[in-house]
Design a protein around this motif. Structure first.
Motif, short mmCIF file in Angstrom:
data_model
loop_
_atom_site.label_atom_id
_atom_site.label_comp_id
_atom_site.label_asym_id
_atom_site.label_seq_id
_atom_site.Cartn_x
_atom_site.Cartn_y
_atom_site.Cartn_z
N ALA B 42 0.84 -1.21 0.00
CA ALA B 42 0.00 0.00 0.00
C ALA B 42 0.87 1.25 0.00
O ALA B 42 0.54 2.24 -0.66
CB ALA B 42 -0.92 0.00 1.21
N SER B 43 1.97 1.20 0.73
CA SER B 43 2.85 2.38 0.75
C SER B 43 3.60 2.51 -0.57
O SER B 43 3.87 3.61 -1.04
CB SER B 43 3.84 2.30 1.92
OG SER B 43 4.73 1.25 1.71
N TYR B 44 3.89 1.38 -1.18
CA TYR B 44 4.59 1.39 -2.47
C TYR B 44 3.70 2.01 -3.56
O TYR B 44 4.15 2.84 -4.33
CB TYR B 44 4.99 -0.04 -2.85
CG TYR B 44 5.64 -0.16 -4.20
CD1 TYR B 44 6.97 0.17 -4.37
CD2 TYR B 44 4.91 -0.60 -5.30
CE1 TYR B 44 7.57 0.08 -5.61
CE2 TYR B 44 5.50 -0.70 -6.54
CZ TYR B 44 6.83 -0.36 -6.69
OH TYR B 44 7.42 -0.45 -7.92
N HIS B 45 2.43 1.58 -3.57
CA HIS B 45 1.52 2.07 -4.62
C HIS B 45 0.83 3.39 -4.25
O HIS B 45 0.50 4.17 -5.13
CB HIS B 45 0.44 1.02 -4.91
CG HIS B 45 0.98 -0.21 -5.56
ND1 HIS B 45 1.57 -0.21 -6.79
CD2 HIS B 45 1.04 -1.50 -5.12
CE1 HIS B 45 1.96 -1.43 -7.11
NE2 HIS B 45 1.65 -2.24 -6.10
N GLY B 46 0.60 3.59 -2.96
CA GLY B 46 -0.23 4.73 -2.55
C GLY B 46 0.54 5.88 -1.94
O GLY B 46 -0.08 6.89 -1.58
N GLY B 47 1.82 5.72 -1.75
CA GLY B 47 2.61 6.81 -1.18
C GLY B 47 2.76 6.68 0.33
O GLY B 47 2.08 5.86 0.97
N VAL B 84 9.62 2.63 3.16
CA VAL B 84 9.52 1.90 1.89
C VAL B 84 9.18 2.87 0.76
O VAL B 84 9.78 2.84 -0.31
CB VAL B 84 8.46 0.78 1.99
CG1 VAL B 84 8.07 0.26 0.60
CG2 VAL B 84 8.97 -0.37 2.84
N SER B 85 8.21 3.76 1.04
CA SER B 85 7.80 4.70 0.01
C SER B 85 8.93 5.67 -0.36
O SER B 85 9.11 5.99 -1.54
CB SER B 85 6.58 5.48 0.51
OG SER B 85 6.00 6.18 -0.53
N SER B 86 9.68 6.10 0.63
CA SER B 86 10.80 7.02 0.37
C SER B 86 11.87 6.34 -0.46
O SER B 86 12.41 6.95 -1.40
CB SER B 86 11.43 7.48 1.69
OG SER B 86 10.46 8.04 2.50
N ILE B 87 12.17 5.09 -0.13
CA ILE B 87 13.19 4.35 -0.89
C ILE B 87 12.72 4.11 -2.31
O ILE B 87 13.48 4.25 -3.27
CB ILE B 87 13.55 3.03 -0.17
CG1 ILE B 87 14.29 3.34 1.13
CG2 ILE B 87 14.41 2.13 -1.06
CD1 ILE B 87 14.47 2.16 2.05
N SER B 160 -6.89 6.35 -6.93
CA SER B 160 -6.11 7.49 -6.44
C SER B 160 -4.81 7.69 -7.20
O SER B 160 -4.14 8.69 -7.04
CB SER B 160 -5.80 7.31 -4.96
OG SER B 160 -4.96 6.19 -4.79
N ILE B 161 -4.46 6.68 -8.01
CA ILE B 161 -3.22 6.82 -8.80
C ILE B 161 -3.53 7.62 -10.07
O ILE B 161 -4.42 7.22 -10.83
CB ILE B 161 -2.63 5.44 -9.17
CG1 ILE B 161 -2.28 4.66 -7.87
CG2 ILE B 161 -1.41 5.56 -10.05
CD1 ILE B 161 -1.94 3.21 -8.09
N PRO B 162 -2.86 8.72 -10.30
CA PRO B 162 -3.18 9.50 -11.49
C PRO B 162 -2.85 8.74 -12.77
O PRO B 162 -1.85 8.04 -12.84
CB PRO B 162 -2.29 10.75 -11.36
CG PRO B 162 -1.25 10.41 -10.37
CD PRO B 162 -1.78 9.32 -9.51
N GLY B 163 -3.72 8.83 -13.74
CA GLY B 163 -3.48 8.16 -15.01
C GLY B 163 -2.47 8.93 -15.85
O GLY B 163 -1.96 9.98 -15.42
N ALA B 164 -2.22 8.47 -17.05
CA ALA B 164 -1.25 9.13 -17.92
C ALA B 164 -1.81 10.47 -18.39
O ALA B 164 -3.00 10.61 -18.67
CB ALA B 164 -0.95 8.24 -19.11
#
Lengths: 275, 172
Positions: B42-47, B84-87, B160-164
């Protein structure tokens, strides 16, 4: 001035969450009952799902257990075969015959005292990766169980109930470092406090006289009295009496009940009357 | 369905999986750390912010399941999610093997830190060597079951992930 990045923006959130976690932790460690009840509520809601999945996956679990523990099973088989051969040799001896009979009787009933017990099935290790020396049983407060009750088998003491939900409970085994019980040595009549070592035995500290003559294989039983365990439950036998101790005496006890191969246990429910 | 509802569904599913199948099937005493795994994903995909909040609630359920006091796992899950998100932001290499290894390391680190926090608060009684061994195995088996779980977590955050972004130059 550049806008803060996601990592910078998350810092206040993280600080708030850590503060909340610390507050919850402090409250619960100090014994806030609503939090305990809330946790128990979550487990009670999940319990029926766990029971259904448990039953549905039972055959697969057996296969999995057979694959994963194949080496251990082979070792156990070998050990049991050796033990069987020894027992067959001893069976000619009249005394061994009697002992064997007593042991077999012990397997089907709890012989010591007329304790009221509830039979429970071992379900396995509770969730989590670090639940060492803990087992889960299929009975809970709906069956009249409550925290602190003694858990035994026909062979002797197994542990006590640590966490009791409506349908399930967690047993802290006698080998757990947090487990302690008041015990008495049958021959010398010395009393002391036996504690779990985190290994496969118990250690008797405090209370035993330095000059007390204690033999190897001396039987150890629960002392009762002010202890929350009923008196006279077999705990095990002395393997190292530490007879030459000069300052503090530490006696090693091998447990009578085999904690490695438990399937069913008895929970002593009439704790108040017997303690 | 909003991202919050989807995340809640993912969280409840993860709790049920942790309490049932993943607790029953163990390898050398270690089980999949599914709640930790979904926190990391979740942190990887959602920040970092989403990961920290998701990790906080996941850790409360983990506390309830394991009988640990509330807040114990949150001390590890939320900071780990931010880490994890920062890395991930700084990663140059994007091969699957790197992500796989990163996941093993993250779960192992999270599980062992949670174990040591438990030791610190007197909640677990396990030898340090065994704790590390189980954490490593938990990391490996958690990474092995990660691909389908990753897809589900990605789905939960897809709104919540912005598209292209398509750039068009207006015709004159």
């Amino acid at each position: 001035m550049a806008a803060p990045g996601p990592a910078e923006r998350s810092r206040p959130t993280l600080l708030i969450l850590l503060a909340a976690a610390l507050t919850l932790l402090t409250l619960q460690v100090r014994g806030a009952e609503p939090l305990d009840a809330f946790q128990q509520g979550i487990r009670d809601i999940i319990a029926p799902v766990r029971t259904v999945v448990d039953k549905a996956t039972d055959p697969i679990q057996s296969v999995w257990s057979g694959i994963v523990h194949y080496g251990e099973l082979e070792e156990e088989n070998e050990r049991l075969a050796k033990e069987l051969a020894e027992v067959r040799g001893e069976v000619l001896n009249e005394e061994a015959d009697r002992e064997l009979l007593e042991r077999l009787l012990g397997e089907i009933d709890v012989p010591y005292a007329d304790l009221e017990t509830v039979v429970a099935r071992i379900l396995g290790t509770p969730p989590g990766n670090f639940g060492s020396h803990l087992v889960e049983i299929d009975k809970g407060s709906d069956d009249g169980l409550s925290e602190g009750m003694a858990v035994v088998t026909g062979a002797g003491l197994v542990g006590r109930l640590e966490q009791v939900d409506r349908q399930r409970s967690v047993v802290i085994l006698a080998t757990h470092p947090d487990f302690s019980v008041g015990v008495r040595l049958v021959e010398s009549q010395d009393e002391g406090l036996a504690i779990g070592t985190g290994g496969d035995e118990m250690r008797l500290e405090d209370g035993v006289r330095l000059d007390a003559v204690i033999a190897e294989d001396e039987v150890v039983i629960t002392s009762g009295g002010r202890s929350r365990f009923p008196a006279d439950i077999p705990v095990g036998k002395v393997t190292d009496p530490d007879n030459f101790a000069e300052y503090e005496r530490t006696i090693k006890i091998e447990l009578a009940a085999s904690l490695e191969s438990l399937s069913f246990v008895n929970v002593v429910v009439d704790l108040e009357e017997n303690s | 369905m909003t991202t919050r509802i989807r995340s809640f569904v993912v969280l409840v599913t993860a709790v049920l999986l942790q309490a049932t199948i993943f607790s029953e099937f163990r390898l050398f005493g270690a089980s999949v750390e599914v709640l930790l795994l979904v926190t990391i994903l979740a942190s990887y995909h959602g920040g970092p912010e989403h990961g920290a909040i998701f990790g906080f609630f996941a850790s409360l359920f983990q506390d309830a399941l394991t009988g640990a006091p509330f807040g114990l796992h949150a001390m590890v899950y939320s900071p780990l999610a931010v880490g994890v998100s920062s890395i991930e932001d700084r990663l140059v290499e994007s091969r699957p093997i790197v992500y796989g290894l990163g996941l093993v390391v993250a779960v192992t680190l999270g599980a062992s830190l949670a174990g040591f926090t438990g030791l610190l608060f007197g909640q677990t009684a396990i030898e340090n060597g065994l704790l590390i061994k189980r954490s490593v195995i938990a990391g490996l088996i958690s990474a092995a079951v990660a691909p389908p779980i990753n897809k589900i977590v990605q789905w939960s955050l897809s709104m919540s992930i912005p598209g292209a972004v398509e750039l068009r130059i207006p015709e004159k």
